[in-house]
Scaffold this motif. Structure first.
Motif, mmCIF file in Angstrom:
data_model
loop_
_atom_site.group_PDB
_atom_site.id
_atom_site.type_symbol
_atom_site.label_atom_id
_atom_site.label_comp_id
_atom_site.label_asym_id
_atom_site.label_seq_id
_atom_site.Cartn_x
_atom_site.Cartn_y
_atom_site.Cartn_z
ATOM 1 N N ILE A 10 -9.393 -4.933 14.047
ATOM 2 C CA ILE A 10 -10.168 -5.199 12.819
ATOM 3 C C ILE A 10 -9.318 -6.656 12.476
ATOM 4 O O ILE A 10 -10.101 -7.875 12.036
ATOM 5 N N ALA A 11 -7.962 -6.583 12.484
ATOM 6 C CA ALA A 11 -7.357 -7.913 12.172
ATOM 7 C C ALA A 11 -7.782 -9.004 13.075
ATOM 8 O O ALA A 11 -7.885 -10.175 12.706
ATOM 9 N N MET A 12 -7.726 -8.685 14.610
ATOM 10 C CA MET A 12 -8.282 -9.609 15.612
ATOM 11 C C MET A 12 -9.498 -10.026 15.157
ATOM 12 O O MET A 12 -9.725 -11.407 15.648
ATOM 13 N N HIS A 13 -10.196 -9.013 14.909
ATOM 14 C CA HIS A 13 -11.817 -9.699 14.760
ATOM 15 C C HIS A 13 -11.777 -10.810 13.699
ATOM 16 O O HIS A 13 -12.581 -11.773 13.773
ATOM 17 N N THR A 28 0.940 -1.189 -0.029
ATOM 18 C CA THR A 28 -0.154 -0.075 0.078
ATOM 19 C C THR A 28 0.919 1.236 0.257
ATOM 20 O O THR A 28 1.943 1.180 0.427
ATOM 21 N N GLU A 29 0.281 2.298 -0.264
ATOM 22 C CA GLU A 29 1.056 3.635 -0.505
ATOM 23 C C GLU A 29 0.607 4.575 0.828
ATOM 24 O O GLU A 29 0.968 5.197 1.360
ATOM 25 N N THR A 30 -0.759 4.456 0.896
ATOM 26 C CA THR A 30 -1.533 5.407 1.684
ATOM 27 C C THR A 30 -2.330 4.761 3.033
ATOM 28 O O THR A 30 -2.517 5.441 3.886
ATOM 29 N N ALA A 31 -2.694 3.423 2.680
ATOM 30 C CA ALA A 31 -3.540 2.746 3.800
ATOM 31 C C ALA A 31 -2.379 2.312 5.034
ATOM 32 O O ALA A 31 -1.321 2.432 4.900
ATOM 33 N N THR A 32 -3.181 1.854 6.140
ATOM 34 C CA THR A 32 -2.455 1.115 7.110
ATOM 35 C C THR A 32 -2.477 -0.396 7.052
ATOM 36 O O THR A 32 -3.463 -1.058 6.595
ATOM 37 N N LEU A 33 -1.359 -1.127 6.963
ATOM 38 C CA LEU A 33 -1.290 -2.695 7.000
ATOM 39 C C LEU A 33 -1.163 -3.135 8.574
ATOM 40 O O LEU A 33 -0.196 -2.524 9.175
ATOM 41 N N ALA A 34 -1.988 -3.904 8.681
ATOM 42 C CA ALA A 34 -1.997 -4.527 10.166
ATOM 43 C C ALA A 34 -2.130 -5.985 10.124
ATOM 44 O O ALA A 34 -2.517 -6.683 9.413
ATOM 45 N N SER A 35 -1.621 -6.705 11.038
ATOM 46 C CA SER A 35 -1.651 -8.215 11.438
ATOM 47 C C SER A 35 -1.942 -8.629 12.493
ATOM 48 O O SER A 35 -1.918 -7.705 13.504
ATOM 49 N N TYR A 36 -2.360 -9.797 12.590
ATOM 50 C CA TYR A 36 -2.620 -10.250 14.015
ATOM 51 C C TYR A 36 -2.339 -11.951 13.827
ATOM 52 O O TYR A 36 -2.788 -12.513 12.655
#
Length: 294
Positions: free
Chosen positions: A181-184, A150-158
């Motif tokens: 949201i990743a945990m959900h 991505t360029e502008t968004a947030t990448l998250a992990s769980y």
């Protein structure tokens, strides 16, 4: 006949991980030449690995790597046949090194990744995998790879332990929301972000099942039609991310949570170890004995 010393056998075992008798035979065949013996064992090991490649590997672990700038992320599933090997130190190191190389290399598919050198130079990941199969005596499979950029968004992990992994891309809302949201997603297993993302053939199959169930009730057709549509709506609420009750606050949906934060889920990937694979059941004692025999 060349004298094969215990020290030479010990060094060969440490370098290759092979059994004592295999090392002695290889050294004898190589006339005591250590490097030649290493090559003999390596070739024999790859041949053994080829024989094991069709055995079901449904255990293993999920690994995730995110770049320092947060613009790239990869998730990897690597399988073994048993949980016993999935906890083996050599297996764990292999998974860590492969996931790191997946991020560095830019590989987009498993096939591309397997052709990448495990280190900057030397054998490829596929060659290293086959050598590990020979060493541990089980089929090991790099099964799935997901990459988000991505360029502008947030990448998250769980990661839930090492068996469930999620990557998610969220526009707006910040890092904490993205991780929530990743945990959900890890816990609630949505299939799609919104109802319109559901493939028509999947909905048609669900309607077919619900229709057969409703017709068994013997109710009039107009009632049956309403029952089917109601069940389809309920199904979509259960498997669509935006419709699900948010795991930390079930009084509101994920869609409501995102709206309040001015955020949007762009995409997500969820891996669970062994999903979709038929695992051959074996108890722990059998796993141990399989390792001893190997």
């Amino acid at each position: 006949m060349t004298n094969i010393t215990a020290a030479l056998v010990k060094e060969l075992r440490e370098r290759t991980g092979s059994g004592m008798m295999e090392c002695k035979k290889a050294l004898a065949e190589a006339g005591g030449d250590l490097e030649a013996a290493v090559e003999i064992l390596r070739k024999a090991g790859l041949a053994k690995a080829d024989k094991k490649r069709d055995r079901t590997a449904a255990e293993g672990r999920i690994a995730i790597q995110i770049s320092q700038d947060g613009k790239q992320a990869v998730m990897l599933e690597v399988n073994s046949e048993t949980d016993f090997v999935a906890k083996n130190e050599d297996f764990l190191k292999f998974v860590d090194r492969v996931s790191a190389r997946a991020l560095q290399s830019g590989a987009a598919t498993v096939e591309e990744l397997l052709a990448v050198p495990l280190d900057q130079e030397g054998p490829t990941i596929e060659e290293a995998r086959r050598e590990l199969v020979a060493k541990l005596g089980e089929n090991i499979n790099v099964r799935r790879l997901a990459r988000l950029e991505t360029e502008t968004a947030t990448l998250a992990s769980y990661l839930h332990g090492s068996r469930i992994g999620v990557l998610v891309e969220v526009q707006g809302g910040g890092a904490e929301l993205a991780r929530d949201i990743a945990m959900h997603i890890a816990a609630c297993k949505p299939l799609w972000i919104r109802a319109q993302d559901a493939p028509p053939e999947v909905l048609a199959k669900e309607r077919e099942i619900f229709l057969a169930q409703a017709e068994a009730s013997g109710k009039p057709q107009n009632v049956i039609d309403k029952m089917v549509e109601g069940r389809v709506r309920k199904y979509l609420q259960e498997v669509t991310l935006l419709e699900q009750p948010f795991i930390k606050d079930p009084e509101r949906s994920v869609a409501e949570l995102l709206k309040e934060a001015g955020a949007e889920v762009i995409r997500f990937v969820r891996f669970e170890v062994g999903e979709g694979l038929e695992k051959t059941r074996a108890d722990f004692a059998e796993e141990v004995m399989a390792q001893v025999r190997a």
